[in-house]
Design an enzyme around this catalytic site. Structure first.
Site, PDB file in Angstrom:
ATOM      1  N   LYS A  25       7.219  23.327 -13.677  1.00 31.13           N
ATOM      2  CA  LYS A  25       6.310  22.180 -13.573  1.00 31.13           C
ATOM      3  C   LYS A  25       5.784  22.062 -12.144  1.00 31.13           C
ATOM      4  CE  LYS A  25       4.970  17.624 -14.774  1.00 31.13           C
ATOM      5  NZ  LYS A  25       5.171  16.345 -15.428  1.00 31.13           N
ATOM      6  N   HIS A  29       1.359  19.181 -27.646  1.00 24.78           N
ATOM      7  CA  HIS A  29       1.167  17.743 -27.461  1.00 24.78           C
ATOM      8  C   HIS A  29      -0.078  17.186 -28.150  1.00 24.78           C
ATOM      9  CE1 HIS A  29       4.463  18.076 -24.681  1.00 24.78           C
ATOM     10  NE2 HIS A  29       4.401  16.801 -24.365  1.00 24.78           N
ATOM     11  N   ARG A  68      -2.950  22.491 -15.317  1.00 20.49           N
ATOM     12  CA  ARG A  68      -2.012  21.473 -15.772  1.00 20.49           C
ATOM     13  C   ARG A  68      -2.075  21.270 -17.290  1.00 20.49           C
ATOM     14  NH1 ARG A  68      -0.203  16.541 -11.903  1.00 20.49           N
ATOM     15  NH2 ARG A  68       1.344  15.714 -13.308  1.00 20.49           N
ATOM     16  N   ARG A  92       0.816  -1.237   0.000  1.00 22.93           N
ATOM     17  CA  ARG A  92       0.000   0.000   0.000  1.00 22.93           C
ATOM     18  C   ARG A  92       0.842   1.276   0.000  1.00 22.93           C
ATOM     19  NH1 ARG A  92      -3.037  -3.274   3.393  1.00 22.93           N
ATOM     20  NH2 ARG A  92      -4.888  -4.031   2.313  1.00 22.93           N
ATOM     21  N   HIS A 106       9.326  11.394 -29.105  1.00 27.33           N
ATOM     22  CA  HIS A 106       8.283  12.214 -28.503  1.00 27.33           C
ATOM     23  C   HIS A 106       8.616  13.709 -28.666  1.00 27.33           C
ATOM     24  CE1 HIS A 106       5.220  13.509 -25.703  1.00 27.33           C
ATOM     25  NE2 HIS A 106       6.141  14.143 -24.994  1.00 27.33           N
ATOM     26  N   ASN A 156       0.526  20.714 -21.881  1.00 25.75           N
ATOM     27  CA  ASN A 156       0.319  19.955 -23.116  1.00 25.75           C
ATOM     28  C   ASN A 156       0.528  20.792 -24.368  1.00 25.75           C
ATOM     29  OD1 ASN A 156      -0.146  17.442 -22.084  1.00 25.75           O
ATOM     30  ND2 ASN A 156      -2.294  17.877 -21.675  1.00 25.75           N
ATOM     31  N   GLU A 211      -6.554  25.970  -9.260  1.00 22.00           N
ATOM     32  CA  GLU A 211      -6.946  26.458 -10.588  1.00 22.00           C
ATOM     33  C   GLU A 211      -7.107  25.238 -11.483  1.00 22.00           C
ATOM     34  OE1 GLU A 211      -4.108  29.326 -12.184  1.00 22.00           O
ATOM     35  OE2 GLU A 211      -3.519  29.715 -10.133  1.00 22.00           O
ATOM     36  N   LYS A 243       2.980  11.537 -11.508  1.00 27.43           N
ATOM     37  CA  LYS A 243       2.208  10.565 -12.298  1.00 27.43           C
ATOM     38  C   LYS A 243       3.038   9.297 -12.462  1.00 27.43           C
ATOM     39  CE  LYS A 243      -0.622  13.473 -15.308  1.00 27.43           C
ATOM     40  NZ  LYS A 243      -0.824  13.876 -16.709  1.00 27.43           N
ATOM     41  N   GLU A 301      10.933  19.725 -24.759  1.00 25.51           N
ATOM     42  CA  GLU A 301      10.134  19.996 -23.547  1.00 25.51           C
ATOM     43  C   GLU A 301      10.647  21.258 -22.843  1.00 25.51           C
ATOM     44  OE1 GLU A 301       7.438  18.251 -22.791  1.00 25.51           O
ATOM     45  OE2 GLU A 301       7.727  16.327 -23.825  1.00 25.51           O
ATOM     46  N   HIS A 333       1.139  14.262 -30.126  1.00 25.20           N
ATOM     47  CA  HIS A 333       0.765  12.872 -29.838  1.00 25.20           C
ATOM     48  C   HIS A 333       0.208  12.189 -31.076  1.00 25.20           C
ATOM     49  CE1 HIS A 333       0.388  13.469 -25.243  1.00 25.20           C
ATOM     50  NE2 HIS A 333       1.496  12.824 -25.539  1.00 25.20           N
TER      51      HIS A 333
HETATM   52  N1  LIG Z   1       5.030  10.380 -15.406  1.00 25.78           N
HETATM   53  C1  LIG Z   1       5.007  11.423 -16.200  1.00 25.78           C
HETATM   54  O1  LIG Z   1       4.510  12.504 -15.855  1.00 25.78           O
HETATM   55  C2  LIG Z   1       5.624  11.296 -17.561  1.00 25.78           C
HETATM   56  C3  LIG Z   1       5.824  12.443 -18.334  1.00 25.78           C
HETATM   57  C4  LIG Z   1       6.440  12.305 -19.577  1.00 25.78           C
HETATM   58  C5  LIG Z   1       6.818  11.045 -20.029  1.00 25.78           C
HETATM   59  N2  LIG Z   1       6.586   9.953 -19.256  1.00 25.78           N
HETATM   60  C6  LIG Z   1       7.014   8.594 -19.705  1.00 25.78           C
HETATM   61  O2  LIG Z   1       8.425   8.587 -19.819  1.00 25.78           O
HETATM   62  C7  LIG Z   1       8.818   7.620 -20.795  1.00 25.78           C
HETATM   63  C8  LIG Z   1       9.831   8.251 -21.725  1.00 25.78           C
HETATM   64  O3  LIG Z   1      10.966   8.623 -20.983  1.00 25.78           O
HETATM   65  P1  LIG Z   1      12.416   8.698 -21.645  1.00 25.78           P
HETATM   66  O4  LIG Z   1      12.371   9.561 -22.829  1.00 25.78           O
HETATM   67  O5  LIG Z   1      13.372   8.994 -20.551  1.00 25.78           O
HETATM   68  O6  LIG Z   1      12.604   7.226 -22.230  1.00 25.78           O
HETATM   69  P2  LIG Z   1      13.160   5.862 -21.588  1.00 25.78           P
HETATM   70  O7  LIG Z   1      13.016   5.814 -20.137  1.00 25.78           O
HETATM   71  O8  LIG Z   1      12.542   4.776 -22.375  1.00 25.78           O
HETATM   72  O9  LIG Z   1      14.705   5.947 -21.925  1.00 25.78           O
HETATM   73  C9  LIG Z   1      15.117   5.983 -23.268  1.00 25.78           C
HETATM   74  C10 LIG Z   1      16.421   5.182 -23.443  1.00 25.78           C
HETATM   75  O10 LIG Z   1      17.504   5.891 -22.882  1.00 25.78           O
HETATM   76  C11 LIG Z   1      18.277   5.042 -22.047  1.00 25.78           C
HETATM   77  N3  LIG Z   1      18.936   5.890 -21.049  1.00 25.78           N
HETATM   78  C12 LIG Z   1      18.419   6.360 -19.885  1.00 25.78           C
HETATM   79  N4  LIG Z   1      19.310   7.161 -19.294  1.00 25.78           N
HETATM   80  C13 LIG Z   1      20.400   7.199 -20.088  1.00 25.78           C
HETATM   81  C14 LIG Z   1      21.653   7.864 -20.022  1.00 25.78           C
HETATM   82  N5  LIG Z   1      21.946   8.700 -19.024  1.00 25.78           N
HETATM   83  N6  LIG Z   1      22.536   7.663 -21.009  1.00 25.78           N
HETATM   84  C15 LIG Z   1      22.243   6.845 -22.055  1.00 25.78           C
HETATM   85  N7  LIG Z   1      21.086   6.200 -22.183  1.00 25.78           N
HETATM   86  C16 LIG Z   1      20.176   6.383 -21.207  1.00 25.78           C
HETATM   87  C17 LIG Z   1      17.279   4.068 -21.528  1.00 25.78           C
HETATM   88  O11 LIG Z   1      17.916   2.913 -21.053  1.00 25.78           O
HETATM   89  C18 LIG Z   1      16.406   3.839 -22.750  1.00 25.78           C
HETATM   90  O12 LIG Z   1      16.984   2.894 -23.602  1.00 25.78           O
HETATM   91  C19 LIG Z   1       7.557   7.189 -21.493  1.00 25.78           C
HETATM   92  O13 LIG Z   1       7.193   5.912 -21.014  1.00 25.78           O
HETATM   93  C20 LIG Z   1       6.519   8.221 -21.070  1.00 25.78           C
HETATM   94  O14 LIG Z   1       5.212   7.700 -21.024  1.00 25.78           O
HETATM   95  C21 LIG Z   1       6.012  10.054 -18.037  1.00 25.78           C
HETATM   96 ZN   LIG Z   2       5.909  15.607 -23.539  1.00 20.87          ZN
END
Ligand SMILES: NC(=O)c1ccc[n+]([C@@H]2O[C@H](COP(=O)([O-])OP(=O)(O)OC[C@H]3O[C@@H](n4cnc5c(N)ncnc54)[C@H](O)[C@@H]3O)[C@@H](O)[C@H]2O)c1
Ligand SMILES: [Zn+2]
Length: 364
Positions: free
Chosen positions: A229, A250, A243, A123, A267, A247, A239, A145, A187, A254
């Site tokens: 953020k 986006h 949030r 939990r 992305h 976007n 408000e 999130k 971003e 998307h």
């Molecule tokens: N929770 C949220 O609010 C939120 C917001 C935006 C995106 N996301 C999520 O985040 C994910 C995308 O994140 P991302 O772009 O970091 O992709 P990712 O986590 O898939 O990483 C991309 C690649 O980079 C590699 N990597 C990580 N750190 C590294 C480093 N320092 N040097 C070399 N390689 C490295 C990873 O191993 C992977 O192969 C998606 O699943 C998306 O849905 C979540």
């Molecule tokens: Zn984004």
């Protein structure tokens, strides 16, 4: 070298986000400062694990934290209920109880899965994010999130769960590919447009240093994004819908990303193209001047991002937008700029106008 600490407010409490070079080496001290105790279970994947786990592990052990490592599959493959279940079982087998802390070391995928597991195991146990991609530093590690993917789509199951501490070591970003850095910069530029004209101007001056991984520029830019953020997310309770401004770029972004089955565009690249469309929609409504569009385009290009496409998948994008609209209650809303640092959420954009914005993406 300067280190910055941004506090993210959470009602009456707050948690610290440390941003700077070489911070993983100081992780043990930062854990203690944050009042953390007990076992640390580090969830990690891929290159981030290979390169940075030894440093993090050593620092935690030196500070007296017993460390357990739980590797998961890299990227989106790690964001599944199956992987979450395996991690729950591993934590149980290793005897971790509610006093343990889960540590996410990696990109946004690792952060989302680890956050989901931390929020559900017994939990909810404590969570620390150590993001190692630029996107994770400015976006996914902040805001609480968490999520996993289902076969039906991305991020369809998840929770809201806040970490106790975030450690953003900008030195780890040096191993990212240039394309990943550019994608993260999309971003960063977005934050400038929606909320911070000074950040936008800073990026115009220092974008080459950011692409070249100058640590002072990275630390400053990331800290500004984290502040924005954190501010937006913490005000959202009062408000409602604030949030939504996050976007910017986006909605069409998307749709473009999905049109290429998440393979042709990153992305960030899709968001860059989406920001160009949103800016033009604003221009045609008279909300901004042509100079704004040109200035945004110039910065995106300097950041190594696309602002045009050879072939725009117009029909598929429009299909995705219709699907999106249904999911969000029948209204197609766009975040559009009214000046640098200010955006509004508006609807009433007709299909012909959206089609025209997509057509403008095409190389002449
Ligand atoms: N929770 C949220 O609010 C939120 C917001 C935006 C995106 N996301 C999520 O985040 C994910 C995308 O994140 P991302 O772009 O970091 O992709 P990712 O986590 O898939 O990483 C991309 C690649 O980079 C590699 N990597 C990580 N750190 C590294 C480093 N320092 N040097 C070399 N390689 C490295 C990873 O191993 C992977 O192969 C998606 O699943 C998306 O849905 C979540
Ligand atoms: Zn984004």
């Amino acid at each position: 070298m300067t280190t910055q600490c941004v506090r993210v407010p959470l009602g009456k409490r707050s948690y610290p986000v440390w941003i700077g070079a070489g911070l993983l080496k100081r992780a043990g001290t930062l854990f203690k400062q944050a009042g953390l105790k007990g076992e640390a279970a580090v969830i990690t994947a891929g290159k981030a694990g290979r390169l940075y786990l030894p440093m993090l592990g050593r620092s935690l052990k030196t500070a007296g934290f017993p460390v357990t490592v739980v590797p998961i599959p890299d990227g989106e493959k790690g964001k599944s209920l199956g992987v979450a279940a395996q991690v729950w079982s591993t934590l149980l087998k290793k005897g971790l109880d509610r006093s343990a802390t889960l540590v996410a070391l990696g990109g946004g995928a690792v952060g989302d899965l680890a956050g989901f597991v931390a929020s559900t195991y017994m939990r909810g146990i404590r969570l620390v994010h150590c993001p190692t991609t630029l996107l994770a530093c400015v976006d996914s590690a902040i805001g609480g999130k968490t999520g996993v993917n289902l076969p039906e789509g991305k991020n369809l199951v998840g929770t809201f769960y806040q970490p106790a501490l975030v450690i953003e070591d900008v030195s780890t970003l040096k191993s990212l590919s240039p394309r990943q850095v550019s994608a993260g910069l999309a971003e960063v530029i977005k934050y400038g447009v929606i909320r911070d004209a000074a950040l936008f101007a800073y990026l115009e001056r220092r974008v080459a240093d950011l692409r070249g991984m100058k640590e002072d520029a990275m630390t400053h830019a990331i800290a500004q994004c984290v502040r924005i953020k954190a501010d937006v997310v913490s005000r959202d309770e009062r408000e409602s819908n604030l949030r939504a401004i996050l976007n910017y770029g986006h909605t069409i972004g998307h749709a473009l990303e999905a049109s290429g089955q998440y393979r042709t565009l990153t992305h960030g690249e899709a968001v860059s193209l989406g920001m160009m469309c949103a800016a033009r929609l604003a221009l045609w409504k008279g909300a901004i001047k042509p100079f704004f569009v040109a200035r945004q385009e110039a910065l995106l290009r300097k950041a190594g991002l696309p602002t045009r496409m050879r072939r725009v998948p117009v029909a598929r994008v429009l299909e995705h937008l219709v699907y999106d609209k249904k999911r969000s209650g029948g209204r197609q809303r766009f975040v559009i700029p009214t000046r640098l640092g200010k955006v509004v959420v508006a609807d009433g954009y007709t299909t012909p106008l959206i089609r025209r914005a997509l057509a403008e993406l095409k190389w002449p």
